[in-house]
Design a protein around this motif. Structure first.
Motif, PDB file in Angstrom:
ATOM      1  N   ARG A 186     -11.986 -28.849  22.251  1.00  0.00           N
ATOM      2  CA  ARG A 186     -13.238 -28.913  23.021  1.00  0.00           C
ATOM      3  C   ARG A 186     -14.377 -28.218  22.263  1.00  0.00           C
ATOM      4  O   ARG A 186     -15.526 -28.671  22.301  1.00  0.00           O
ATOM      5  N   VAL A 225     -16.093 -30.388  19.581  1.00  0.00           N
ATOM      6  CA  VAL A 225     -17.118 -31.344  20.029  1.00  0.00           C
ATOM      7  C   VAL A 225     -18.184 -30.668  20.898  1.00  0.00           C
ATOM      8  O   VAL A 225     -18.958 -31.328  21.589  1.00  0.00           O
ATOM      9  N   ARG A 226     -18.220 -29.355  20.877  1.00  0.00           N
ATOM     10  CA  ARG A 226     -19.212 -28.543  21.604  1.00  0.00           C
ATOM     11  C   ARG A 226     -19.139 -28.733  23.120  1.00  0.00           C
ATOM     12  O   ARG A 226     -20.140 -28.570  23.818  1.00  0.00           O
ATOM     13  N   LEU A 227     -17.950 -29.072  23.626  1.00  0.00           N
ATOM     14  CA  LEU A 227     -17.773 -29.029  25.084  1.00  0.00           C
ATOM     15  C   LEU A 227     -17.349 -27.627  25.507  1.00  0.00           C
ATOM     16  O   LEU A 227     -17.274 -27.322  26.691  1.00  0.00           O
TER      17      LEU A 227
END
Lengths: 213, 254
Positions: A51, A54-56
């Motif tokens: 996560r 993907v910069r979540l």
């Protein structure tokens, strides 16, 4: 002569994965056309790492690089068009499987393309008109994979992609992934499945040791 | 105090006592809450009556009165939504639609031009905007929590938070508008609305009262929809982590 930066590189990354102990000094690379498998105990922060890539989610230190560029400088949507992520229990966007595939491509998909996308992951093209929310877990996992592949990312992150698959379906997915790596796709997967590791020929990376396997 | 006022107050106490007694007998545990609500309403309405008497004598105080209404509505709606911060966004969501509609109604001469009528009209519009903002905001936070996996799946395909949360926003706005729609659909069939009753009690002809009520009701629909849309988009913007373009973590209760 300059050496091209790998598609994905983690340098001394630290994570704070909620209930689990913090992770420090996570470093590895995923090269062009390479499949790397993150292995390690459940709850150790592997999903948190995916996560963060993907910069979540957030890192608490270190650096993540996409083809040499720090992802901190790349806006989320642009980053996630280059790095795809398929969750362990992927959400269907529907209402039909065709709509899910269109969401992946960012536009309506020609029927021939959609049929090929399903066949690539071992699904029948007859599923195209089906309601994606009523598919089995294994079918949904493969629709989500087809959806992510249609977006044509540079790097693909897969969280336990074989969790809902039988051995035959796992082989079909592994073959699809290997074919994609021939085109240069870099794949990072999290798995506990030795069959998937073997079928993909993935390079194992022990998540907690910080050393390449 | 006139004889009529004394009778009215006695009836208030009587109705409250009946409600509290029924709650006790039925064992629904609401006796305390009913008593407090009745007491609070009594104090508030007596205070409002006294303050409005002063405002009628000093018309410039009307602006202060409206500011107090807006502040109370903002704090109530923000508390109901449950997202920290958000005061400026909630003020905008309530004040702009209510202010524009009130200005239109007053400028068109659709409601009497007196200070008391202006305050009453603005109060109705602020109340409607507050209700729509609260209901939409609560529904949106619930939807964002419930729908997070689908929203994140859309984010993973390169969508922005605004696009990815579009479905949750639409559902929340519909939820927030249900009371206003029901009120408009059933007007006059289930209960006579407040503006109509007030005007008739004030001596207006029922036909005139109905025209004004219709204007207020349809105006309220526009105000509540605008407030709901403004609030929903403000909440999504507030919860969006810039740069990363993802939703900030919501607490389980949010």
């Amino acid at each position: 002569m300059t050496v091209a930066a790998p598609p994905l590189e983690l340098r001394g990354v630290s994570l704070a994965p909620g209930d689990a102990p913090p992770v420090h000094g996570l470093s590895f690379t995923v090269g062009d056309g390479e499949i790397v498998a993150l292995t390690g105990p459940s709850g150790s922060g592997k999903t948190t790492a995916l996560r963060a890539i993907v910069r979540l989610g957030e890192t608490t230190g270190g650096e993540i690089l996409l083809s040499g560029a720090a992802i901190a400088g790349i806006e989320g949507p642009a980053l996630r068009r280059r790095i795809g992520l398929v969750a362990q229990q992927p959400a269907m966007l529907g209402p039909t499987v065709a709509d899910d595939l269109a969401a992946g491509a960012g536009a309506p998909v020609a029927e021939r393309t959609a049929r090929a996308a399903l066949e690539e992951v071992g699904l029948s093209p007859a599923l195209l008109a089906r309601n994606s929310s009523v598919l089995s877990g294994g079918e949904q996992a493969r629709v989500a994979l087809a959806r992510a592949l249609l977006a044509e990312p540079d790097v693909l992150l897969l969280d336990e992609p074989s969790a809902a698959l039988d051995a035959e379906a796992t082989d079909r997915v592994a073959n699809a992934l290997r074919r994609r790596t021939a085109g240069g796709l870099a794949i990072l997967l999290v798995t506990h499945d030795p069959h998937l590791l073997e079928a993909t020929g993935a390079r194992g990376h022990d998540f907690l040791s910080g050393m390449a396997g | 105090m006139s004889g009529q006022a004394g009778t009215q107050l006695a009836l208030v106490v009587g109705f409250a006592a009946i409600a509290i007694t029924i709650a006790r007998v039925a064992g629904v545990g609401l006796a305390g809450a009913l008593g407090r609500a009745a007491g609070r309403a009594t104090v508030q309405l007596l205070a409002v009556g006294a303050v409005l008497t002063v405002v009628l004598d000093h018309e410039w105080l009307a602006a202060v009165f409206v500011a107090v209404m807006l502040t109370t509505a903002t704090l109530t709606a923000r508390g109901r939504i449950g997202v920290p911060g958000m005061v400026p966004e909630v003020v905008v969501a309530i004040a702009i639609p209510a202010g524009l509609a009130a200005a239109a109604l007053l400028a068109a001469g659709a409601v009497p031009g007196s200070v008391i009528a202006a305050i009453a009209t603005i109060g109705i519009l602020i109340g409607g905007a507050m209700s729509a903002t609260s209901l939409t905001g609560r529904a949106l936070v619930r939807e964002l929590n419930r729908d997070l996996p689908r929203i994140e799946a859309r984010l993973c395909l390169g969508q922005r938070v605004r696009e990815a949360s579009g479905e949750a926003v639409r559902h929340a706005i519909v939820s927030g508008l249900v009371p206003a729609l029901d009120q408009t659909r059933t007007v006059g069939l289930i209960a006579l609305p407040g503006t109509f009753v007030g005007l008739v009690l004030g001596g207006a002809h029922p036909a005139e009262a109905a025209r004004v009520q219709l204007l207020v009701l349809v105006g309220l629909l526009a105000v509540e929809l605008s407030a709901a849309v403004l609030a929903a988009h403000a909440i999504v913007r507030h919860l969006t982590v810039s740069g990363a373009e993802r939703l900030a973590p919501l607490r389980p209760g949010e």
